[in-house]
Design an enzyme around this catalytic site. Structure first.
Site, mmCIF file in Angstrom:
data_model
loop_
_atom_site.group_PDB
_atom_site.id
_atom_site.type_symbol
_atom_site.label_atom_id
_atom_site.label_comp_id
_atom_site.label_asym_id
_atom_site.label_seq_id
_atom_site.Cartn_x
_atom_site.Cartn_y
_atom_site.Cartn_z
ATOM 1 C CG ASP A 160 -18.782 -23.873 -20.561
ATOM 2 O OD1 ASP A 160 -18.038 -22.909 -21.542
ATOM 3 O OD2 ASP A 160 -19.788 -24.551 -20.510
ATOM 4 C CG ASP B 71 -22.964 -26.340 -17.991
ATOM 5 O OD1 ASP B 71 -22.458 -26.044 -19.265
ATOM 6 O OD2 ASP B 71 -24.525 -26.024 -18.570
ATOM 7 C CG ASP C 148 -17.441 -27.554 -19.847
ATOM 8 O OD1 ASP C 148 -16.519 -27.063 -20.714
ATOM 9 O OD2 ASP C 148 -18.439 -27.193 -19.582
#
Length: 745
Positions: free
Chosen positions: A175, A545, A549
């Site tokens: 991410d 995080d 996700d």
């Protein structure tokens, strides 16, 4: 509500009552803003006149969000790791060897009139010799040591088998916000619209407060902030934007139950400028006006926008403000309000890696308070007036660049999956090293139902060279280029494969190989990305995080969560180190644990073969090992050697080479079979040589007696001592060091 325990979000979430909409069906995904979850905490409530709030229980037990997390831990997805599959096959082969050895000894034992009960005991004894009970413990002790070392590095593991899987990861997805970059956002400035063209960039909202009033109002009103114990809380991005306006938010002194909050500018700094040095009036003081926030259409990653309905309390006028992703907001704006040079300005900002938000508004007729909760966002977000851009900066974390560099040196592919704009993702990917600085990138975006590709070059980001022909059709698969896709384009490519045309299936495979940046990705898109990478043979890791996700963290072969929420428990690894350096640590320990498991399996397999040869020869001679000899071998020799082999720490640097995870392979089988042949030949040679010694006395086996009566014999002593030394030599032979482990000594 504080939902950090479930979602990982550090800020409270505002919840509203269910709206009065025509749809009678409650949707747990679409109505998250109106749902309270088990495991979360109420930190503040607000009602009028002491009215009670009615809640309806819709899920219990494992059907709740927390229940689903618990269920995913109790019943994880099946592990298809090759090492574990091969270990079962290897054990099956050892069982076959057991029966072969037993039947080879059977004629001699029958000739010696061994009782049937004794034959059965000897057969079962050979099985325990060939498949030692300590095998599972020996294989997992290396994993246990690795988990202990990870815990010292503040990385916690909830699924021990995933440690070995980490040793074979060849692709890692990240991410962006909060993982590769810092959580906090800095407002770089605002870029308003003036006379149908982009005005000058303003580093502070105060600079344009008098000339672009509506843009400032949008920044002050369009958010989901709230006050808790006198402190303003909410999304860090919203908080940064609101604070930059220097406006005030009041939720306590509300005289109208329909108003959620009141925002107003602070004019204390302007009062001193009203009079000149001689005391003459320079201007009329404009008393601060107040804006009441009536209804909030909360931001969701799926909508990529949010909106508010407000009322100017000084003149009772109503307005609607919207803020969100530029490509979404601009679709809702009237064409006459969109400047001609907008695309060039937007491309310039995104090229530099800035996050850009678009603002828009429109005047609306007065709305009855009873109608507010039945309003749909789709009914009001049309013919908006574009107000300008908010430009925010998100810096890379200090450990991002060196960690990505180490992964590339280890031949591990890295991919970014972000909810941000494509150009922003490309810029950050270039900055951190996921994309080479000079490589040509083709952007794939949806346009009128098909994917259009734009060639993005470093030298000129505003160059428009678009085509609906896929780049691999002209450049081939081996060409030096990379792809960047939006979530909608990625979904379109996946749907095309449903026709099962060979061309579409090949296109998806090429995209999976060439695409380095996936932008505007929803949580579902990230999960699909991980699953399709796995389908073409990659072992995929995911690091992220927050709640967006969680799906991908669960679907990946290993998931590393940088959040300590309950949702992170579903990920095999949780790191208290809030940067991606933990990825390198997990991979190093994974390679060490996998190597340890492999060498311990080979050692235990060869230990069983050595003992099998010893016991078979003793059965042939009419003897057997004593209980004390079995104890000496198992507890005082083999177990300490296995622990010593497993205790070795991981090598401090990731290697380009990966350890093998296949037990049924030529190198492994050659090693094990070769050592077994050497061990067997050594025992036979020692046995034959010892028989020629003058002191030798062979066993005079009497039919019908037990082999336990002949434990103390020359045959027993010779074979036991030779095998005892063989265990130690084999332990040294199978102790693997560099490049995955430190040396044993």
């Amino acid at each position: 509500m504080e939902e950090g325990m479930l979602t990982g979000e550090s800020v409270p979430v505002m919840k509203d009552a269910l709206p009065y909409l025509a749809e009678p069906i409650y949707n747990i995904e679409h109505d998250k803003r109106h749902s309270l979850y088990e495991g979360t905490r109420v930190i503040q409530t607000r009602n009028f006149g002491g009215a009670e709030t009615l809640g309806i229980v819709t899920r219990t037990g494992f059907l709740t969000m927390k229940g689903k997390l618990v269920r995913s831990i109790l019943f994880p997805k099946p592990n298809k790791f090759k090492f574990y599959q091969d270990s079962m096959k290897f054990i099956a082969v050892l069982i076959v060897f057991t029966f072969i050895g037993f039947f080879l000894c059977l004629p001699f034992q029958i000739s010696q009139e061994v009782p049937t009960e004794e034959l059965i005991k000897r057969c079962l004894d050979l099985i325990t010799v060939t498949i030692p009970p300590a095998l599972p413990a020996a294989m997992t002790v290396g994993t246990a040591f690795a988990i202990t070392r990870l815990r010292k590095d503040k990385i916690y593991c909830t699924s021990p088998p995933r440690v070995n899987v980490a040793g074979k990861i060849d692709t890692f997805c990240f991410d962006k916000t909060g993982t590769l970059t810092e959580d906090g956002m800095n407002l770089l400035g605002v870029h308003p619209v003036s006379s149908q063209k982009m005005d000058n960039f303003a580093p502070s909202p105060k600079v344009i407060e008098s000339t672009h009033k509506e843009l400032i109002e949008c920044m002050a009103c369009c958010h989901s902030l709230t006050t808790v114990n006198g402190e303003l809380l909410g999304d860090t991005q919203d908080l940064m934007i609101f604070n930059s306006t220097k406006w005030l938010l009041n939720e306590n002194e509300l005289y109208d139950p329909a108003i959620k909050a009141i925002v107003k500018p602070s004019t204390s700094e302007e009062i001193s400028d009203v009079f000149d040095e001689e005391g003459n009036v320079m201007g009329i003081i404009n008393l601060p006006y107040e804006i009441g926030i009536l209804h909030i259409f909360h931001f969701t990653s799926k909508l990529k926008r949010m909106g508010v309905i407000v009322k100017n309390l000084s003149d009772d006028s109503f307005a609607f403000f919207m803020k969100g992703a530029p490509e979404v907001v601009l679709e809702k704006c009237h064409e006459s309000s969109i400047p001609n040079n907008l695309k060039e300005v937007l491309a310039e900002y995104t090229k530099k890696g800035y996050r850009v938000l678009a603002c828009a508004s429109k005047k609306i007729p007065p709305i009855k308070y009873t109608e507010l909760r039945s309003f749909k966002l789709e009914e009001i977000e049309n013919d908006l007036e574009f107000l300008g851009f908010l430009v925010l900066q998100n810096k890379l974390k200090s450990q991002t660049i060196p960690s990505i560099h180490d992964l590339h040196n280890a031949n591990i592919r890295t991919i970014m999956a972000t909810g941000d704009a494509v150009l922003t993702g490309i810029c950050v990917a270039r900055e951190c090293g996921i994309l080479d600085e000079e490589i040509t990138v083709f952007l794939g975006e949806m346009n009128k139902g098909e994917i259009w590709w734009e060639k993005f070059q470093v030298s000129n980001s505003t160059e428009i060279e678009t085509t609906n022909e896929a780049p691999w059709k002209s450049l081939g698969f081996e060409g030096n280029y990379a792809l960047a896709l939006t979530g909608s384009a990625f979904t379109h490519i996946i749907k095309q494969t449903e026709s099962e045309r060979k061309e579409d299936i090949n296109s998806l495979k090429i995209v999976m190989e060439k695409c380095k940046v996936y932008a505007r990705m929803s949580p579902e898109h990230k999960t699909q990305l991980v699953e399709h990478l796995q389908n073409i043979g990659y072992l995929v890791g995911m690091c992220g995080d927050g709640a967006n996700d969680c799906g991908a963290l669960k679907a990946a072969d290993i998931g590393i969560s940088l959040s300590e929420s309950d949702s992170s428990i579903a990920a095999p690894f949780t790191s208290q180190i809030a940067n991606i350096s933990c990825v390198n640590t997990v991979l190093r320990e994974g390679r060490c644990a996998l190597t340890t498991s492999l060498q311990c399996f080979k050692f235990m397999a060869l230990y069983s073969m050595i003992q099998f040869i010893t016991v078979s020869m003793l059965y042939w001679s009419g003897s057997n090992l004593s209980d004390s000899q079995y104890m000496t071998v198992d507890l005082l020799t083999v177990l300490p050697l296995a622990i010593c082999m497993s205790y070795t720490k991981s090598y401090p640097k990731l290697s380009k080479r990966q350890p093998t995870a296949s037990l049924i392979s030529v190198p492994v089988l050659t090693s094990v079979i070769g050592q077994a042949v050497i061990a067997g030949a050594t025992q036979i040679t020692a046995f034959l040589v010892s028989r020629e010694m003058p002191f030798w006395e062979s066993i005079d086996y009497k039919p019908g007696t037990s082999v336990l009566d002949y434990e103390y014999s020359y045959e027993n002593s010779v074979l036991f001592l030779v095998s005892w030394f063989e265990y130690q030599f084999v332990s040294l032979a199978f102790s693997i060091g560099k490049p995955w482990k430190k040396s044993m000594w």
